[in-house]
Enzyme design. Sequence first.
Site, mmCIF file in Angstrom:
data_model
loop_
_atom_site.group_PDB
_atom_site.id
_atom_site.type_symbol
_atom_site.label_atom_id
_atom_site.label_comp_id
_atom_site.label_asym_id
_atom_site.label_seq_id
_atom_site.Cartn_x
_atom_site.Cartn_y
_atom_site.Cartn_z
ATOM 1 N N GLU A 161 0.847 -1.207 0.000
ATOM 2 C CA GLU A 161 0.000 0.000 0.000
ATOM 3 C C GLU A 161 0.877 1.249 0.000
ATOM 4 O OE1 GLU A 161 -3.325 -0.140 2.737
ATOM 5 O OE2 GLU A 161 -3.465 2.050 2.707
ATOM 6 N N LYS A 214 -7.652 -1.315 11.134
ATOM 7 C CA LYS A 214 -7.004 -1.684 9.856
ATOM 8 C C LYS A 214 -5.774 -0.808 9.650
ATOM 9 C CE LYS A 214 -6.334 -1.585 5.223
ATOM 10 N NZ LYS A 214 -5.382 -0.732 4.516
ATOM 11 N N ASP A 254 4.187 -14.769 11.355
ATOM 12 C CA ASP A 254 2.910 -15.218 10.801
ATOM 13 C C ASP A 254 1.859 -14.120 10.981
ATOM 14 O OD1 ASP A 254 0.467 -16.414 10.349
ATOM 15 O OD2 ASP A 254 0.972 -18.277 11.372
ATOM 16 N N HIS A 286 -2.760 10.239 0.510
ATOM 17 C CA HIS A 286 -2.951 8.961 -0.194
ATOM 18 C C HIS A 286 -2.746 9.123 -1.690
ATOM 19 C CE1 HIS A 286 -5.086 5.402 1.769
ATOM 20 N NE2 HIS A 286 -4.240 5.919 2.620
#
Length: 438
Positions: free
Chosen positions: A85, A280, A296, A393
Amino acid sequence: MNNTIAGFSKLSKEEKINWIANNYFSTPSEAIDLLKKYWNSDSILQQLHDEFIENTITNFYIPLGVAPNFLINGKNSSIPMAIEESSVVAAAAKSAKFWATRGGFKATIINTEKIGQVHFIYKGDAKKLKDFFANIKNTFFSDTEALTKNMRQRGGGILDIELRDKTELIPDYYQLHATFETKDSMGANFINSCLEQFAKTLKEKAENYESFTAEEKEIEVIMSILSNYVPNCLVRAEVSCPIEDLAEKHIPNPEDFAKRFVQAVRIAEVEPYRAVTHNKGIMNGIDAVVLATGNDFRAVEAGVHAYASKEGQYSSLSHAKIENGQFTFWLEIPLALGTVGGLTSLHPLVKFCLEMLEKPSAQELMQFVAVAGLAQNFAALRSLTTTGIQEGHMKMHLNNILNQFNVTEEERHNIKRHFKHHTISHSAVVNYIEELRK
Ligand code: MEV
């Protein structure tokens, strides 16, 4: 076209690729060329990657970036992040820089306990099972001595084993609920091996326990597996400074900023729709470091989100307050990580990342990861409560759009200059490219 195949795993790599290319692509040769472009020219390195999983056909790249200038507990570090991202590493670096001049991040380990369970069915008198367990509890430790020897030498091992009666949830359902200390390893193999031995001991001892009836002797073990929910393997990361110190170019009114920031966190604490997105953003930082260090991330994700629901409703992992003119922002998260074992000594880039972090212990890695999560969350909330998220962004995303359109260097330069003073959106960029090319 025949899209089913028997014995795919037995085919050679070339045969697998040919089968995929011929079955799913209109121009198989192009598909094959693409896959091979991502093969490593160093055949030993390629073989290493081929053998990580079954049916490998190529490597799937994601960028490895670095967020420098993280001041954590008074020490400077550069944090490696593997993530696709576009804005994540930039945001982490920006937060690191911001806090480096305001006291830095503080990180503390609260606890490091891991959990594993043997789930079993026992049909009989619960009191007798309790007595039986008390009777044989030591045998669980002695029967696993060979398995736990190395771990005990490193200061870890089995901490405790409890019998848990779960018959209110499912008839005849009980657990051996065990806690472990696994030091610098994530411990999954160690825990699962111990649990499988506990299950054997449990069955054998039950078969020979005189006070049990024939039915009670027939304990049925359903499964033995570690839990990825580790609420007692906790790390806390925090930043704090006097409100007036929050001031900078984009924060002209620090008091107002601090209040809006705390309000934004409060919303995530009470509103699950917002909490999921808020968390998130935290996971953007956490997963990127977890992945770069060969841990993991699925286990971490599952455990962290369960923790976010521990009060019965999904909620924010981070918290913020203003007290006596001091702004404090923190999170507490469960993280079961390892810096030895697993991929840590196998994957050359994982080794590289761990070396860059100066070969951390598992506890130090927990601190880096938690700090990356907090830094990410700070950057997101800072943008959201001030300029809005899209400005940053889209600035980062601009490169992706330009790459999609294969722009020349000259066009790139021109477009970037133009969008310094214009709002970036996908369509605005596309229109501008079309204009340029007319
Ligand atoms: C995007 O990847 C993450 C954010 O949506 C997080 C947030 O909203 O807090 C920006």
